[in-house]
Write a protein that holds these residues in place. Structure first.
Motif, PDB file in Angstrom:
ATOM      1  N   GLY A   1       0.366  10.523  -2.353  1.00  0.00           N
ATOM      2  CA  GLY A   1      -0.240  11.084  -3.552  1.00  0.00           C
ATOM      3  C   GLY A   1      -1.750  10.945  -3.521  1.00  0.00           C
ATOM      4  O   GLY A   1      -2.393  11.350  -2.556  1.00  0.00           O
ATOM      5  N   LYS A   2      -2.307  10.318  -4.537  1.00  0.00           N
ATOM      6  CA  LYS A   2      -3.770  10.215  -4.650  1.00  0.00           C
ATOM      7  C   LYS A   2      -4.134   8.878  -5.282  1.00  0.00           C
ATOM      8  O   LYS A   2      -3.255   8.075  -5.629  1.00  0.00           O
ATOM      9  N   ALA A   3      -5.417   8.639  -5.452  1.00  0.00           N
ATOM     10  CA  ALA A   3      -5.863   7.423  -6.125  1.00  0.00           C
ATOM     11  C   ALA A   3      -5.368   7.433  -7.572  1.00  0.00           C
ATOM     12  O   ALA A   3      -5.432   8.459  -8.250  1.00  0.00           O
ATOM     13  N   SER A  36      -1.087   6.400  -4.808  1.00  0.00           N
ATOM     14  CA  SER A  36       0.270   6.725  -5.238  1.00  0.00           C
ATOM     15  C   SER A  36       1.095   7.374  -4.131  1.00  0.00           C
ATOM     16  O   SER A  36       0.562   7.859  -3.128  1.00  0.00           O
ATOM     17  N   VAL A  37       2.410   7.353  -4.350  1.00  0.00           N
ATOM     18  CA  VAL A  37       3.331   8.177  -3.568  1.00  0.00           C
ATOM     19  C   VAL A  37       4.047   9.108  -4.536  1.00  0.00           C
ATOM     20  O   VAL A  37       4.273   8.762  -5.699  1.00  0.00           O
ATOM     21  N   CYS A  50       2.420   4.693  -8.728  1.00  0.00           N
ATOM     22  CA  CYS A  50       1.277   3.959  -8.198  1.00  0.00           C
ATOM     23  C   CYS A  50       1.753   2.772  -7.362  1.00  0.00           C
ATOM     24  O   CYS A  50       2.774   2.140  -7.673  1.00  0.00           O
ATOM     25  N   CYS A  51       1.004   2.470  -6.305  1.00  0.00           N
ATOM     26  CA  CYS A  51       1.374   1.370  -5.409  1.00  0.00           C
ATOM     27  C   CYS A  51       0.291   0.291  -5.429  1.00  0.00           C
ATOM     28  O   CYS A  51      -0.702   0.403  -6.138  1.00  0.00           O
ATOM     29  N   PRO A  74       0.829  -1.210   0.000  1.00  0.00           N
ATOM     30  CA  PRO A  74       0.000   0.000   0.000  1.00  0.00           C
ATOM     31  C   PRO A  74       0.863   1.260   0.000  1.00  0.00           C
ATOM     32  O   PRO A  74       1.987   1.260   0.512  1.00  0.00           O
ATOM     33  N   ALA A  75       0.313   2.335  -0.556  1.00  0.00           N
ATOM     34  CA  ALA A  75       1.070   3.584  -0.676  1.00  0.00           C
ATOM     35  C   ALA A  75       1.579   4.078   0.677  1.00  0.00           C
ATOM     36  O   ALA A  75       2.711   4.553   0.784  1.00  0.00           O
ATOM     37  N   GLN A  76       0.770   3.957   1.713  1.00  0.00           N
ATOM     38  CA  GLN A  76       1.205   4.435   3.031  1.00  0.00           C
ATOM     39  C   GLN A  76       2.410   3.654   3.524  1.00  0.00           C
ATOM     40  O   GLN A  76       3.358   4.225   4.087  1.00  0.00           O
ATOM     41  N   ALA A  77       2.427   2.346   3.285  1.00  0.00           N
ATOM     42  CA  ALA A  77       3.565   1.517   3.697  1.00  0.00           C
ATOM     43  C   ALA A  77       4.817   1.871   2.907  1.00  0.00           C
ATOM     44  O   ALA A  77       5.927   1.893   3.450  1.00  0.00           O
TER      45      ALA A  77
END
Length: 238
Positions: free
Chosen positions: A180-182, A206-207, A200-201, A146-149
């Motif tokens: 980032g965003k979706a 995204s980051v 994208c993750c 996931p982007a947060q990870a």
């Protein structure tokens, strides 16, 4: 032992020392040995508490003074100071804040020792976690997470050992990011590479890479990097 006899210390303070002190050192000073540890014990005992608290996405950390015993960060807790971990804060930035907080707490602890006002609290071992030493094997970014990870991983490994990725076959070091965003693209896919580098993750978010370093180059803002390193939208990062 000869040095201890010469100095005859009333108190020994240990900070970021990677060895277990023998009993003759622990028992020598009048007030024993105390440790200044960069976590809220019993969480994140061990070598890299600052980095792992960021990598694991903790919202809060702090510093703890504790009475040293024969274990690894297992002694009685003396005093604690807590602080929030900021959304984009790197381990290096957090370290700089915690070293000041730790110095303040150490002074308070020594004052309390002299005043006889400390009430040591035994640690709850069932709540303990361990912050193992870092090495470069942890550096590669896993874009399927996931982007947060991914964001936590990048900021947690700054300033060392630093997160890494491969773009168009070229290795890079990633020093900073923000959420980032979706995006709804494949994990590791570049969704923006004009004025910012957005990846994208695995969870479809995204980051945005903010600080990056190409091999043989200096660390720089991602916008400057993109001026000299052409990346096509849709490129997949390794």
């Amino acid at each position: 032992l000869d040095t201890l006899k010469e100095l005859n210390p009333d108190l020994i303070v240990v900070v970021a020392y990677g060895k277990i002190l023998p009993s003759y050192v622990l028992d020598y000073p009048k007030y024993g040995c105390i440790n200044n540890h960069a976590s809220i014990l019993p969480k994140y005992r061990g070598a890299a508490p600052i980095q792992w608290s960021v990598i694991n996405g903790e919202k809060e950390t702090g510093v703890t003074t504790m009475q040293l015993d024969a274990g690894l960060d297992t002694g009685d807790i003396l005093l604690v100071k807590k602080t929030d971990i900021l959304e984009n804060e790197t381990s290096g930035e957090l370290f700089d804040r915690l070293k000041v907080l730790g110095a303040e707490l150490l002074l308070e602890t020594i004052d309390a020792i002299l005043a006889g006002t400390l009430n040591p609290v035994k640690q709850d071992d069932s709540q303990s976690t361990y912050a193992s030493m870092l090495n470069k094997s942890i550096s590669p970014v896993d874009w399927s997470k996931p982007a947060q990870a991914v964001h936590n991983h990048i900021r947690g490994l700054e300033p060392w050992p630093v997160a890494t990725a491969v773009i168009n076959g070229k290795p890079v070091k990633v020093f900073g990011s923000r959420m980032g965003k979706a995006c709804g693209k494949a994990a590791g896919e570049v969704v923006n590479a004009e004025k910012e580098l957005e990846i994208c993750c695995g969870d479809g978010n995204s980051v945005v890479i903010t600080q990056i370093q190409a091999e043989g180059k200096k660390k720089m803002p991602a916008a400057d990097f993109l001026r000299g390193f052409k990346i096509e939208k849709g490129t997949l990062l390794e």
